[in-house]
Scaffold this motif. Structure first.
Motif, short mmCIF file in Angstrom:
data_model
loop_
_atom_site.label_atom_id
_atom_site.label_comp_id
_atom_site.label_asym_id
_atom_site.label_seq_id
_atom_site.Cartn_x
_atom_site.Cartn_y
_atom_site.Cartn_z
N SER A 11 39.99 126.40 105.81
CA SER A 11 39.11 125.23 105.76
C SER A 11 39.78 124.11 104.97
O SER A 11 39.77 122.95 105.39
N LEU A 12 40.37 124.45 103.85
CA LEU A 12 41.05 123.46 103.01
C LEU A 12 42.21 122.82 103.78
O LEU A 12 42.36 121.60 103.78
N SER A 13 43.00 123.63 104.46
CA SER A 13 44.15 123.12 105.21
C SER A 13 43.73 122.08 106.23
O SER A 13 44.43 121.08 106.44
N ARG A 23 51.46 119.98 101.36
CA ARG A 23 50.30 120.83 101.66
C ARG A 23 50.66 122.31 101.48
O ARG A 23 49.88 123.09 100.95
N ARG A 24 51.86 122.68 101.91
CA ARG A 24 52.32 124.07 101.74
C ARG A 24 52.43 124.42 100.25
O ARG A 24 52.06 125.49 99.82
N ARG A 25 52.93 123.46 99.45
CA ARG A 25 53.05 123.68 98.01
C ARG A 25 51.68 123.93 97.37
O ARG A 25 51.51 124.83 96.55
N GLU A 29 50.37 127.33 95.60
CA GLU A 29 49.84 127.28 94.23
C GLU A 29 48.45 127.91 94.15
O GLU A 29 48.16 128.68 93.23
N LEU A 30 47.60 127.61 95.12
CA LEU A 30 46.27 128.22 95.15
C LEU A 30 46.36 129.73 95.35
O LEU A 30 45.63 130.48 94.70
N GLU A 31 47.25 130.18 96.23
CA GLU A 31 47.45 131.62 96.43
C GLU A 31 47.86 132.28 95.11
O GLU A 31 47.35 133.35 94.77
N ALA A 32 48.76 131.64 94.37
CA ALA A 32 49.21 132.20 93.09
C ALA A 32 48.05 132.29 92.11
O ALA A 32 47.90 133.30 91.40
N HIS A 33 47.21 131.25 92.05
CA HIS A 33 46.04 131.28 91.16
C HIS A 33 45.08 132.40 91.56
O HIS A 33 44.55 133.11 90.69
N LEU A 34 44.87 132.56 92.86
CA LEU A 34 43.97 133.62 93.32
C LEU A 34 44.55 135.00 93.03
O LEU A 34 43.80 135.92 92.64
N ASN A 35 45.85 135.15 93.18
CA ASN A 35 46.48 136.43 92.84
C ASN A 35 46.38 136.72 91.35
O ASN A 35 46.11 137.86 90.95
N ASP A 36 46.59 135.70 90.51
CA ASP A 36 46.43 135.87 89.07
C ASP A 36 45.00 136.28 88.72
O ASP A 36 44.78 137.14 87.87
#
Length: 90
Positions: A11-13, A23-25, A29-36
């Motif tokens: 949805s965000l994309s 956009r990929r960056r 970054e969001l994936e990394a935050h969610l993984n953390d």
């Protein structure tokens, strides 16, 4: 069926402005935050709620992109003006 993380990111994309690289960056970054967040024991739904809605994140991102485009435009116009002045004074 897609989970909440996949739905959120898709949805965000769809709402993001900017270059594909930028956009990929943001996506990475969001994936990394969610993984953390997962490593700290938070579920995706809670982590996404803390990040904010996809619409709010996209609005903030798009405003940032618009500011950057405006700054780049000002720089380009400034360079053109200096080049024109140099030609005239030449």
């Amino acid at each position: 069926m897609a989970d909440s993380r996949e739905r959120y990111l898709a949805s965000l994309s769809d709402m993001l402005a900017g270059s594909p690289r930028d956009r990929r960056r943001l996506h990475e970054e969001l994936e990394a935050h969610l993984n953390d967040a997962r490593e700290r024991g938070l579920g995706d739904d809670e982590a996404l709620a803390r990040i904010g809605s996809a619409a709010d994140v996209a609005a903030a991102w798009n405003a940032r992109c618009a500011r950057r485009r405006a700054q780049q435009h000002v720089r380009a116009v400034s360079v053109a003006a200096v080049a024109a002045a140099a030609c005239l004074l030449g």
